[in-house]
Design a protein around this motif. Structure first.
Motif: not given
Length: 341
Positions: A46-47, A94, A98
């Motif tokens: 995830h980022e 979103t 990300r």
């Protein structure tokens, strides 16, 4: 929005998954929540991209036009992030795994919201149960799970057990599958106390973001390396109050399950039901199937464990020794009868 400025980043290890956090600030306070980094070369799961609007200007009207239209994004826009966490109005975007947030003092969104949401999504996508719980392992590698209300003594129970030889597993979050608990590494909140006086005086610990306490990696606090996982043998419901009769005694799996369903379930505790529904894109069948799977995991967890309620002062060395002996014995010690003091 165009290209987002990045002046610092950290790729943090959450054991079963990793998250890369970037900021347009050279020094971002949101990094302080985490205790482990990922080796170079691994791609993040995830980022999270944080843009402080006091550092770089963006057109508010354009941000408001482009932001997500979910309930969570609308709440962010009003300055309400999650549960009791409020702050400046922020804009949430979103795109799959990300997330982008623009606002001010965005450290208040990282652990209080984003990590919780990411853990919830990972849990439902991979068949885990996300719990708000602490835990430690004993000499045989088995895990003890600690759950209770805020202020119920989970942190004191955990720290005293680990200072007495148990291995630190997790302080706040836990992912469980097939009755095995997996840690979510994080910094530990350290309150001024005699146990940590030398540490707090001798090191420049990071101040906690919401109090006068500190945060530190568990490796600095306890002997022995933290554990990443362990089969759950014991569940302890902690709710310490010196005004009530003190006891450490068995409770039924049904009682433990009902308690954990309200006080430890991640979706319930953190108010993530709308995020879970959004994660399933409003699909009621998928949403309810996830809820049913969580309930089944929780039933299996408490059904396979010895469950206790604890109203004990773990700072009392004699009480602590008696409790830890009971946990280590698998319920076969002389302390198997209720401990009352």
């Amino acid at each position: 929005m165009g290209r987002l400025p990045v002046r610092s980043e950290r790729h943090v290890d959450l054991n079963l998954l990793s998250v890369r956090i970037t900021s347009n600030l050279e020094e971002f306070d949101g990094y302080a929540y985490f205790s482990r980094d990922v080796p170079a070369g691994r791609e993040p799961d995830h980022e999270i991209i944080c843009v402080d609007l006091d550092r770089d200007h963006f057109d508010p009207a354009e941000l408001d036009r482009l932001r997500d239209r979910t309930l969570r994004a609308t709440r962010f826009r009003s300055g309400y992030y999650l549960n009791h966490i409020f702050g400046e109005p922020a804009y949430l975007f979103t795109d799959g795994r990300r997330s982008v947030v623009l606002g001010r003092r965005l450290e208040r969104t990282i652990w209080p919201y984003f990590v919780k949401r990411i853990l919830m999504e990972f849990a439902v996508d991979h068949g885990y149960l996300h719990l708000k719980a602490a835990g430690f392992t004993l000499d045989d590698g088995s895990a003890t799970l600690l759950a209770g209300p805020n202020g119920g003594g989970k942190t004191v129970f955990l720290t005293q057990a680990c200072l007495d030889g148990a291995r630190f597993l997790t302080n706040t979050h836990m992912l469980v599958r097939d009755t095995v608990a997996h840690a979510v590494p994080s910094a530990v909140r350290v309150r001024p106390s005699p146990q940590f006086a030398e540490l707090t005086a001798g090191r420049e610990l990071t101040p906690h973001l919401e109090s006068g306490d500190f945060v530190a990696a568990p490796e600095l606090l306890f002997p022995g390396a933290p554990r990443d996982a362990g089969p759950v043998r014991t569940v302890v419901v902690t709710d310490y109050s010196p005004d009530r009769p003190r006891a450490f005694e068995r409770i039924s799996a049904e009682q433990a399950g009902l308690f954990l369903g309200l006080f430890a379930d991640g979706v319930v505790n953190y108010g993530l039901k709308d995020d879970l529904l959004a994660h399933h894109r409003g699909d009621l069948d998928a949403f309810t199937a996830s809820l049913a799977a969580m309930r089944e995991q929780l039933t299996d967890l408490v059904g396979s464990a010895r469950c206790y309620r604890a109203n004990v002062d773990m700072l009392d060395s004699s009480v602590r020794a008696e409790v830890l002996a009971e946990l280590s014995s698998g319920g076969r010690s002389a302390a198997a009868a209720p401990v009352r003091r």
